[in-house]
Motif scaffolding. Structure first.
Motif, PDB file in Angstrom:
ATOM      1  N   MET A   1       0.852  -1.196   0.000  1.00 31.56           N
ATOM      2  CA  MET A   1       0.000   0.000   0.000  1.00 31.56           C
ATOM      3  C   MET A   1       0.884   1.240   0.000  1.00 31.56           C
ATOM      4  O   MET A   1       1.922   1.282   0.661  1.00 31.56           O
ATOM      5  N   THR A   2       0.446   2.238  -0.747  1.00 35.50           N
ATOM      6  CA  THR A   2       1.092   3.539  -0.721  1.00 35.50           C
ATOM      7  C   THR A   2       0.567   4.339   0.457  1.00 35.50           C
ATOM      8  O   THR A   2      -0.491   4.013   1.013  1.00 35.50           O
ATOM      9  N   PRO A   3       1.284   5.401   0.870  1.00 38.65           N
ATOM     10  CA  PRO A   3       0.752   6.217   1.977  1.00 38.65           C
ATOM     11  C   PRO A   3      -0.621   6.796   1.682  1.00 38.65           C
ATOM     12  O   PRO A   3      -1.455   6.907   2.578  1.00 38.65           O
ATOM     13  N   GLU A   4      -0.890   7.166   0.420  1.00 39.22           N
ATOM     14  CA  GLU A   4      -2.210   7.707   0.094  1.00 39.22           C
ATOM     15  C   GLU A   4      -3.285   6.640   0.265  1.00 39.22           C
ATOM     16  O   GLU A   4      -4.359   6.900   0.828  1.00 39.22           O
ATOM     17  N   GLN A   5      -3.012   5.416  -0.224  1.00 43.52           N
ATOM     18  CA  GLN A   5      -3.988   4.337  -0.062  1.00 43.52           C
ATOM     19  C   GLN A   5      -4.195   3.994   1.407  1.00 43.52           C
ATOM     20  O   GLN A   5      -5.320   3.747   1.849  1.00 43.52           O
ATOM     21  N   GLU A   6      -3.114   3.986   2.175  1.00 46.12           N
ATOM     22  CA  GLU A   6      -3.236   3.660   3.593  1.00 46.12           C
ATOM     23  C   GLU A   6      -4.088   4.695   4.317  1.00 46.12           C
ATOM     24  O   GLU A   6      -4.914   4.348   5.168  1.00 46.12           O
ATOM     25  N   GLU A   7      -3.922   5.971   3.958  1.00 43.86           N
ATOM     26  CA  GLU A   7      -4.724   7.016   4.602  1.00 43.86           C
ATOM     27  C   GLU A   7      -6.194   6.906   4.221  1.00 43.86           C
ATOM     28  O   GLU A   7      -7.086   7.013   5.067  1.00 43.86           O
TER      29      GLU A   7
ATOM     30  N   VAL B   1       0.670  -4.449   6.364  1.00 49.32           N
ATOM     31  CA  VAL B   1       0.830  -3.480   5.282  1.00 49.32           C
ATOM     32  C   VAL B   1       2.303  -3.361   4.936  1.00 49.32           C
ATOM     33  O   VAL B   1       3.149  -3.188   5.831  1.00 49.32           O
TER      34      VAL B   1
ATOM     35  N   ARG C   1       4.789  -1.079   3.108  1.00 51.04           N
ATOM     36  CA  ARG C   1       4.936   0.273   2.568  1.00 51.04           C
ATOM     37  C   ARG C   1       6.020   0.301   1.497  1.00 51.04           C
ATOM     38  O   ARG C   1       6.847  -0.619   1.426  1.00 51.04           O
TER      39      ARG C   1
ATOM     40  N   GLU D   1       9.835  -1.387   1.645  1.00 49.75           N
ATOM     41  CA  GLU D   1       9.942  -2.480   2.597  1.00 49.75           C
ATOM     42  C   GLU D   1       9.882  -3.826   1.878  1.00 49.75           C
ATOM     43  O   GLU D   1       9.295  -3.947   0.793  1.00 49.75           O
TER      44      GLU D   1
END
Length: 650
Positions: free
Chosen positions: A492-498, A524, A526, A529
Motif C-alpha cells: 500500500m502507498t501512503p495515500e492508499q493507507e490514509e 501493510v 509500505r 519495505e
C-alpha cells in the motif's frame, strides 16, 4: 459571430467553430452516406406497412422505402397500393436520405435531389422553390424569375440561401454542372447491373464548403497543403476575405482545435452552463430527454430571475448540443418550472431564436400542461453516439452491473471480514488478561485477579460428577485458534493507507485473489519495505504473544487446581492445622486512561478510590491461626471461665 471550418480530409471529419468553440461536426465515414445514388433491386414488398425493402449492396441491411417516397413511380400510376407499384426483383433508382442506425438499414427515397453550391436540381420535381431564409422580397422575385427561365422541362429547382445576391451567370454555371451530373447517372443506370453505387460526393472538401459556407466565415484550416488551392478555387471571389491555411501537423489537427475534446464531452450526459446550472441529456430509442437544473446558480435577486436566467442559458446550450450531437426525432425538454405565463412565452421565443440557424429545421410545439417543451428535429445521418460511442463490454451499455445476493463477490462492506476497526473497539474486543477479571468486569488494580485465583470456584456442574478438565486443557483449543491466523502482506502507498484507514476499508480488497480463510492477519507493506521481512517480523510477534498467553494460562490453572484440591467440593480444614496466609501477589499494571473530549458546559468528577485496608497480623493461638480481633474476643471468655471456676464449690 466569426466562424472557422476545420477539415481533416484524411479522416473525413470536419468541424464548424464559432468563437473558438465547436458547434457542429460533419463525419463521412460510413458505407452509406446521405445523397448517395444507388441502382437497387426490390427484395420484398410489405403491403401491411406500405413499404418495401431494396437491396443496394448488403443483404443483411436492405434499404427501406415507403410508398410516399417512391417519387416518379407513384406519379406514373397514381395513388395505387405499393403492391401495384413495386414487385420483387424490380430495378429501382433510389437515393439515401437517412444513414443506417443500429440494426436498421438506410432510409431510401425515389425523389432524387442533386445539390450544388447555389441550386438543388430535382430531376423528378416540379416548379421553382426559394429558401425561406432569403428575406428580401425583391431578391426573391429576381431569383424566382431567373429560376423559371433556366429550369429544364420536367424537373424542379430549389434555390439555396447562398444564392442571395449572386450573379446570374454563376447560377447558370451551377445548374449546367448539375445537369451534366444527372445525365451521367442516367447513362450509368442503363448499363450497370444492380446493386451498384452510381453517384457520391467524393470531394469531401467541396461538400463541406458547399453546405457550410456563410458570410461569417473568416478562416478555413485543412490538413494538406495541396488542399489549399482547391479551397481557394471553390471560394472564388470570396477567397480574399477568408484565410485559408494548412496545419503544420496534420495528425494533431483535431487535437489542436479541441475537436476531440468536444467529442468526449458530447458523449457525456451532463453539460455545465456558464452561471452554475447544468443540463442532462439522455437519448433513448424512441426520443431524447433533456432536463434543466439550476445547480449552484444563486446569484440572482429572487427565485424568478434565477429560474428565467437558467432556462435562457439552457435554451442556448441545448440548441448548440442538438447540432453538435446531431440529435434527431422527438425531443422532450424539461425546463425549470415557471409560474409566470409571460416568462414561459419569453423562454419559448428565446429558444426559437436559438434554433433558427439549425439546418435540420427543428419544429417547436407549444408548452405542455406539465411544463415540458416538445419539438422534432429532422434526422441527418448518424448521431454522435452511433459514430463515436461503443457499448461497455462489462455492462453491455446499461451503465451498471448487476450484483446478486450470494452470487457475486461484491458484497456490502459491513459483512466483510477483517475490516479496519477503531482503536477503542479493538481494545475492547482483544484485551490483555490483566485488564479483565474472571467475571468479565474491569478492575482498577491487580488485587482482584489474585483474590479470584486463590478462591475455589463452585458451579452447578461442580456438584455433579463430571470429567476433570484442567484450565490448561480447556484453553488449548482457544489458544490454537488465536495462534494460527493466516498472514497476508498487502502493498500500500501512503495515500492508499490514509484513504483505507479513514473509510474503514479492508486492505484485502487490494488483492487480486482474496484469501479463503476468514482468520486473516493483514500486514501493510509500505514502499521500500520487503514483504518477506514484514511477514517474518509478524510471525515472531505472534510467537511471543502466544508464549505469554500460555504462561498466564498455566499460572491460572495451577492456582485453581490448588484451590480446588482436585475434588468436587473443598475439604474442611482441621483445627490443628496451622495455615499461614500469604499476602496476595499484586501484579503491577500500567495505568490506562481514556481521555474523552468534553463540552464547554461539562465538568469532571473524579471518583475517590478508598485506600486498601492494611493486612491484620496473624497470631497463633492453641495451634490455630487467629487474628487480632479473635484474640480480643477471646480474653473476656477466659476471664469469665476463671471467675466461674473460682466461685464454684469444691
Amino acid at each position: 459571430m466569426p466562424q472557422q471550418i476545420v477539415i481533416a480530409e484524411q479522416l473525413r471529419i470536419a468541424a464548424v467553430l464559432t468563437d473558438e468553440r465547436v458547434d457542429e461536426l460533419i463525419v463521412a465515414q460510413g458505407r452509406y452516406q446521405i445523397g448517395d445514388v444507388y441502382l437497387g433491386t426490390v427484395e420484398n414488398v410489405l403491403p401491411g406497412i406500405d413499404a418495401a425493402f431494396v437491396n443496394i449492396g448488403e443483404s443483411e441491411k436492405n434499404g427501406f422505402i415507403h410508398v410516399t417516397d417512391l417519387g416518379p413511380l407513384r406519379l406514373k400510376k397514381g395513388s395505387a397500393g405499393i403492391t401495384e407499384l413495386l414487385e420483387p426483383r424490380q430495378k429501382v433508382l433510389v437515393q439515401v436520405m437517412k444513414e443506417p442506425t443500429g440494426t436498421k438499414g438506410p432510409r431510401l427515397t425515389g425523389n432524387l435531389a442533386l445539390p450544388g453550391r447555389y441550386l438543388v436540381l430535382q430531376p423528378h420535381g416540379q416548379g421553382v422553390n426559394i429558401s425561406r431564409r432569403i428575406s428580401s422580397e425583391a431578391e426573391r422575385n429576381r431569383l424566382r424569375a431567373l429560376g423559371v427561365l433556366i429550369k429544364p422541362p420536367g424537373a424542379g429547382l430549389l434555390i439555396r440561401t447562398e444564392a442571395d445576391g449572386i450573379a446570374e451567370d454563376q447560377l447558370i454555371d451551377d445548374l449546367e454542372s448539375l445537369l451534366r451530373q444527372w445525365e451521367a447517372i442516367q447513362q450509368a443506370a442503363e448499363t450497370a447491373a444492380p446493386p451498384v453505387l452510381l453517384n457520391r460526393d467524393e470531394d469531401f472538401i467541396n461538400r463541406i464548403l458547399r453546405d457550410h459556407t456563410s458570410t461569417d466565415l473568416v478562416r478555413v484550416v485543412v490538413d494538406e497543403p495541396a488542399a489549399v488551392a482547391r479551397v481557394s478555387s471553390f471560394l472564388g471571389a470570396e477567397a480574399d476575405k477568408v484565410l485559408v491555411e494548412a496545419h503544420s501537423e496534420p495528425s494533431e489537427l483535431l487535437e489542436h482545435f479541441k475537436v476531440n475534446a468536444a467529442i468526449r464531452d458530447a458523449l457525456k450526459p451532463r453539460v455545465d452552463l456558464p452561471s452554475g446550472g447544468y443540463v442532462i441529456i439522455e437519448p433513448t430509442e424512441a426520443l431524447t430527454v433533456i432536463d434543466v437544473n439550476s445547480g449552484s446558480f444563486t446569484r440572482s435577486a429572487n427565485a424568478r430571475e434565477t429560474v428565467l436566467w437558467t432556462n435562457c442559458e439552457a435554451a442556448i446550450e441545448i440548441a448548440r448540443q442538438l447540432k453538435l450531437r446531431n440529435i434527431g426525432g422527438v425531443i422532450i425538454i424539461d425546463f425549470i418550472d415557471m409560474d409566470s405565463r409571460r416568462d414561459q412565452l419569453q423562454l419559448l421565443e428565446h429558444f426559437t431564436t436559438a434554433v433558427r440557424d439549425d439546418a435540420a429545421r427543428p419544429q417547436i410545439a407549444q408548452l405542455t400542461e406539465l411544463g415540458l417543451v416538445e419539438l422534432t428535429r429532422k434526422r441527418q445521418g448518424q448521431n454522435i453516439y452511433e459514430l463515436f460511442g461503443r457499448a461497455c463490454p462489462s455492462c453491455g451499455g446499461l451503465g451498471h452491473v448487476a450484483v446478486l445476493p450470494g452470487k457475486d463477490l461484491l458484497q456490502p462492506l459491513a459483512t466483510a471480514t477483517g475490516l479496519v476497526r477503531s482503536a477503542a473497539s479493538a481494545r475492547a474486543e482483544v484485551a490483555p488478561p490483566s485488564e479483565t477479571s474472571g467475571n468479565g468486569r474491569r478492575r482498577r488494580g491487580g488485587r482482584g485477579r489474585a483474590a479470584q485465583d486463590n478462591l475455589p470456584v463452585l458451579s452447578d456442574t461442580d456438584a455433579t460428577e463430571a470429567p476433570e478438565v484442567s484450565t490448561e486443557e480447556a484453553q488449548e483449543p482457544a489458544l490454537a485458534r488465536r495462534q494460527d491466523p493466516e498472514l497476508v502482506a498487502v502493498p500500500m502507498t501512503p495515500e492508499q493507507e490514509e484513504v483505507y484507514g479513514t473509510l474503514g476499508l479492508n486492505p484485502i480488497l487490494l488483492l487480486d485473489e482474496p484469501p479463503e480463510s476468514e482468520n486473516v492477519m493483514v500486514r501493510v507493506v509500505r514502499p521500500g519495505e520487503d514483504a518477506d521481512a514484514v511477514l517474518e517480523q509478524a510471525r515472531q510477534q505472534l510467537a511471543a504473544t502466544a508464549g505469554r498467553r500460555r504462561r498466564r494460562g498455566g499460572r491460572g490453572g495451577r492456582g485453581s487446581s490448588r484451590g480446588n484440591s482436585g475434588a468436587s467440593s473443598p475439604a474442611p480444614l482441621d483445627a490443628s492445622e496451622v495455615v499461614v496466609a500469604e499476602p496476595p501477589v499484586v501484579e503491577e499494571q500500567p495505568l490506562m486512561v481514556e481521555i474523552t473530549p468534553l463540552e464547554a458546559d461539562q465538568s469532571v468528577v473524579l471518583d475517590e478510590v478508598p485506600p486498601l485496608p492494611e493486612p491484620t497480623p496473624a497470631v497463633v493461638v492453641d495451634g490455630s491461626e487467629a487474628t487480632a480481633e479473635d484474640t480480643e474476643s477471646e480474653e473476656p471468655r477466659r476471664r469469665r471461665r476463671r471467675s466461674s471456676a473460682s466461685a464454684s464449690p469444691d
